[in-house]
Design a protein around this motif. Structure first.
Motif, mmCIF file in Angstrom:
data_model
loop_
_atom_site.group_PDB
_atom_site.id
_atom_site.type_symbol
_atom_site.label_atom_id
_atom_site.label_comp_id
_atom_site.label_asym_id
_atom_site.label_seq_id
_atom_site.Cartn_x
_atom_site.Cartn_y
_atom_site.Cartn_z
ATOM 1 N N SER A 90 2.471 1.787 -3.412
ATOM 2 C CA SER A 90 1.706 1.658 -4.516
ATOM 3 C C SER A 90 1.220 3.563 -4.936
ATOM 4 O O SER A 90 0.970 3.386 -5.955
ATOM 5 N N LEU A 91 0.475 3.568 -3.565
ATOM 6 C CA LEU A 91 -0.187 4.771 -3.413
ATOM 7 C C LEU A 91 0.175 5.873 -3.613
ATOM 8 O O LEU A 91 1.630 6.394 -3.075
ATOM 9 N N PRO A 92 -0.166 6.380 -4.740
ATOM 10 C CA PRO A 92 0.405 8.395 -5.204
ATOM 11 C C PRO A 92 -0.326 9.120 -4.143
ATOM 12 O O PRO A 92 -0.706 9.380 -3.630
ATOM 13 N N SER A 93 0.783 10.277 -3.699
ATOM 14 C CA SER A 93 0.370 10.222 -2.270
ATOM 15 C C SER A 93 -0.868 11.894 -1.866
ATOM 16 O O SER A 93 -1.146 12.258 -1.770
ATOM 17 N N LEU B 148 2.193 6.931 3.664
ATOM 18 C CA LEU B 148 3.156 5.816 2.132
ATOM 19 C C LEU B 148 4.495 5.901 2.545
ATOM 20 O O LEU B 148 5.175 5.517 1.652
ATOM 21 N N THR C 259 -0.680 11.045 6.224
ATOM 22 C CA THR C 259 -0.653 10.339 4.570
ATOM 23 C C THR C 259 1.395 10.407 4.152
ATOM 24 O O THR C 259 0.978 9.342 3.814
ATOM 25 N N ILE D 151 1.170 -1.133 -0.025
ATOM 26 C CA ILE D 151 0.535 0.186 -0.314
ATOM 27 C C ILE D 151 0.732 1.333 -0.318
ATOM 28 O O ILE D 151 0.576 2.293 -0.765
ATOM 29 N N GLY D 152 1.981 1.505 1.065
ATOM 30 C CA GLY D 152 2.773 2.188 1.114
ATOM 31 C C GLY D 152 3.263 2.511 -0.536
ATOM 32 O O GLY D 152 3.619 3.695 -0.755
ATOM 33 N N PHE E 144 -2.932 10.932 -4.769
ATOM 34 C CA PHE E 144 -4.479 10.916 -4.222
ATOM 35 C C PHE E 144 -4.913 10.507 -2.598
ATOM 36 O O PHE E 144 -6.045 11.171 -2.630
ATOM 37 N N PHE E 145 -4.284 10.130 -1.895
ATOM 38 C CA PHE E 145 -4.149 9.179 -0.823
ATOM 39 C C PHE E 145 -4.601 10.929 -0.320
ATOM 40 O O PHE E 145 -5.252 9.581 1.208
ATOM 41 N N ASN F 227 -5.682 13.400 -0.676
ATOM 42 C CA ASN F 227 -7.391 13.423 -0.994
ATOM 43 C C ASN F 227 -7.694 12.364 -0.497
ATOM 44 O O ASN F 227 -9.520 13.338 0.292
ATOM 45 N N VAL F 228 -8.225 11.435 -0.767
ATOM 46 C CA VAL F 228 -8.862 10.466 -0.035
ATOM 47 C C VAL F 228 -9.103 10.698 2.082
ATOM 48 O O VAL F 228 -10.137 10.783 2.231
#
Length: 253
Positions: free
Chosen positions: A152-155, A208, A204, A149-150, A157-158, A160-161
């Motif tokens: 793969s996820l763009p900062s 990440l 965040t 997860i850390g 995007f994550f 804003n989620v």
């Protein structure tokens, strides 16, 4: 050791120069540069722009209408010389000094990075150790999932989620800003207000960032745990906690 450090610093400088050169060339070789776009916006209203004014605009921004290799290299060397004097030029958008704008806003980024780094080490290192000491267990698989997860996820995007969840939907934390200017708070109230505003950005960065740190800790810990001196420590009858915390973890660090 000193020669090694100097060598690494030298390599880093060469890499930075190479990257900046590539970015500068890509920017200058774009079909429409900033000055052309600005002139296009002016002429859209029917206003004529003299050639002298166009040349003056290019000169003021340290650019050249000629996109030849020699002119681009000349512009890059001028930019590099200004950079050596900490002169980053003026903003294309509002004309403000770029170095001053970075200096005015870097404090927030530094605070977030510092706090996030502390929490990253506090969380990632223990999780990496427990994953290594319980290899192929549920703990290890959970850590692996967190690592994926850390990584793969763009900062953007994550972030804003998390903002949409905690700020917009639940309303637990403010969605933006550093403090609430509408309230007159005492010292501890201001600290709490800052903490609320920093919570989502710090969370965040921490989530990440811990992935890579956990994977690094787990890999190094597994390598150390298979060493001869660890088997010797166990053969001497030392407790597993002593073997892990005193012998293995010290060398993993």
């Amino acid at each position: 050791m000193f020669k090694y450090i100097l060598k690494r610093i030298g390599y880093s400088i060469l890499v930075l120069i190479g990257v900046s050169l590539i970015i500068y060339f890509l920017t200058r070789l774009m079909p429409i540069d900033f000055v052309e776009k600005k002139i296009s916006n002016i002429t859209t209203n029917g206003t004529e722009v003299a050639a002298e004014m166009v040349e003056a605009m290019y000169e003021s921004y340290g650019l050249s209408a000629d996109a030849s290799f020699g002119e681009i290299m000349k512009g890059y060397m001028n930019w590099l010389g200004d950079l050596a004097h900490f002169d980053l030029g003026k903003s294309f958008i509002n004309g403000d000094d770029v170095a001053q704008k970075i200096f005015n806003h870097m404090g927030t980024s530094f605070a977030i990075a510092l706090i996030a780094t502390v929490f990253e080490f506090m969380i990632a290192i223990p999780l990496g150790i427990t994953a290594a000491t319980h290899q192929y267990s549920i703990r290890d698989y959970v850590v692996t999932i967190l690592v994926m997860i850390g990584i793969s996820l763009p900062s953007f995007f994550f972030g804003n989620v998390l903002r949409n969840l905690f700020a917009n939907q639940l309303g637990w934390f403010p969605p933006s800003g550093m403090r609430d200017a509408t309230k007159d708070l005492d010292f501890f109230g201001q600290l709490l207000d800052y903490a609320k505003h920093l919570f989502i950005p710090v969370l965040t960065v921490v989530i990440l960032s811990i992935g890579a740190r956990m994977r690094m800790t787990r890999t190094n810990m597994l390598e150390v745990m298979n060493s001869d001196y660890i088997r010797t420590a166990r053969a001497k009858g030392l407790k597993e906690k002593v073997v892990i915390n005193k012998h293995a973890f010290r060398n993993t660090m």
